[in-house]
Design a protein around this motif. Structure first.
Motif, short mmCIF file in Angstrom:
data_model
loop_
_atom_site.label_atom_id
_atom_site.label_comp_id
_atom_site.label_asym_id
_atom_site.label_seq_id
_atom_site.Cartn_x
_atom_site.Cartn_y
_atom_site.Cartn_z
N VAL A 51 0.85 -1.19 0.00
CA VAL A 51 0.00 0.00 0.00
C VAL A 51 0.89 1.24 0.00
O VAL A 51 1.71 1.42 0.90
CB VAL A 51 -0.93 0.01 1.23
CG1 VAL A 51 -1.76 1.29 1.27
CG2 VAL A 51 -1.83 -1.22 1.22
N GLY A 52 0.73 2.06 -1.02
CA GLY A 52 1.53 3.27 -1.14
C GLY A 52 2.98 2.97 -1.40
O GLY A 52 3.85 3.43 -0.67
N PRO A 53 3.30 2.21 -2.46
CA PRO A 53 4.69 1.84 -2.70
C PRO A 53 5.59 2.99 -3.12
O PRO A 53 6.80 2.82 -3.23
CB PRO A 53 4.58 0.80 -3.82
CG PRO A 53 3.32 1.14 -4.53
CD PRO A 53 2.39 1.65 -3.45
N GLY A 54 5.02 4.17 -3.36
CA GLY A 54 5.85 5.30 -3.76
C GLY A 54 6.66 4.94 -5.00
O GLY A 54 6.14 4.37 -5.95
N PRO A 55 7.98 5.19 -4.98
CA PRO A 55 8.79 4.93 -6.17
C PRO A 55 9.13 3.46 -6.37
O PRO A 55 9.81 3.12 -7.33
CB PRO A 55 10.04 5.77 -5.93
CG PRO A 55 10.15 5.86 -4.44
CD PRO A 55 8.73 5.90 -3.94
N GLY A 56 8.68 2.57 -5.50
CA GLY A 56 8.77 1.13 -5.76
C GLY A 56 9.96 0.38 -5.20
O GLY A 56 10.16 -0.78 -5.54
#
Length: 193
Positions: A51-56
């Motif tokens: 959830v919400g991985p941002g830039p991964g």
């Protein structure tokens, strides 16, 4: 930097500020992301929701260890960064409160530096409980200074959603991010009554 600019860079990244924010998040949060994946002890047979991985960064780490990895993020800019880092992950627009997942469809939920952005934490915890299979676990981490409530209250909110065997602790990342508040909990095998 104004609140609007900070939100465009980190809260709801988009445009040039979102790309810059994503690069900073990848650098600053990388060790915390790796730590959360290690704490989760993922296996090749598990389906993981990030959830919400941002830039991964954490998404890629999870994808290297788990069978299936799904990332949900409200930012198209961050989903694009995730595609670059973890091409084999399934990605969709979403949030903690609206993952788009079927009930009892994942074994593990991971989230780093995202819980402070949930508009409704009760709805987020309820959704994450719903999508976890009985016996599944959740591992959350966030900058302690960014938490809107003390970590023991966050644990109580997770418990109110049905999670059991809660553990909460702090961790010191090796970079300048500051103390991370972390939480691990399980959905009981019996499910919610």
């Amino acid at each position: 930097m104004s609140t609007t600019m900070l939100d465009r860079a980190f809260g709801h990244p988009h445009g040039l500020l979102g790309r810059i924010g994503g690069a900073l998040m990848a650098f600053a949060n990388g060790p915390e992301e790796e730590h959360v994946v290690a704490v989760a002890r993922l296996t090749r047979t598990e389906t993981v929701l990030v959830v919400g991985p941002g830039p991964g960064v954490g998404l890629a780490a999870a994808a290297s260890r788990a069978g299936v990895v799904i990332g949900v993020d409200p930012s198209e800019e961050m989903l694009a960064r995730c595609r670059e880092r973890a091409a084999n992950a399934l990605l969709r627009n979403g949030s903690a409160a609206d993952t788009g997942q079927e009930a009892e469809s994942v074994d593990v939920v991971l989230s780093v530096n995202n819980v402070q952005l949930w508009e409704d934490r009760a709805a987020g915890f309820a959704e994450l409980y719903r999508v976890l299979r009985p016996g599944g676990r959740i591992v959350l981490s966030t900058h302690e200074k960014a938490l809107p409530v003390p970590r023991h209250r966050l644990a109580a909110e997770a418990e109110a959603a049905g999670f059991t065997d809660l553990q909460s602790w702090t961790w010191e990342p090796p970079r300048f991010s500051g103390t991370a508040a972390q939480l691990r909990a399980w959905r009981s095998d019996a499910g919610r009554s």
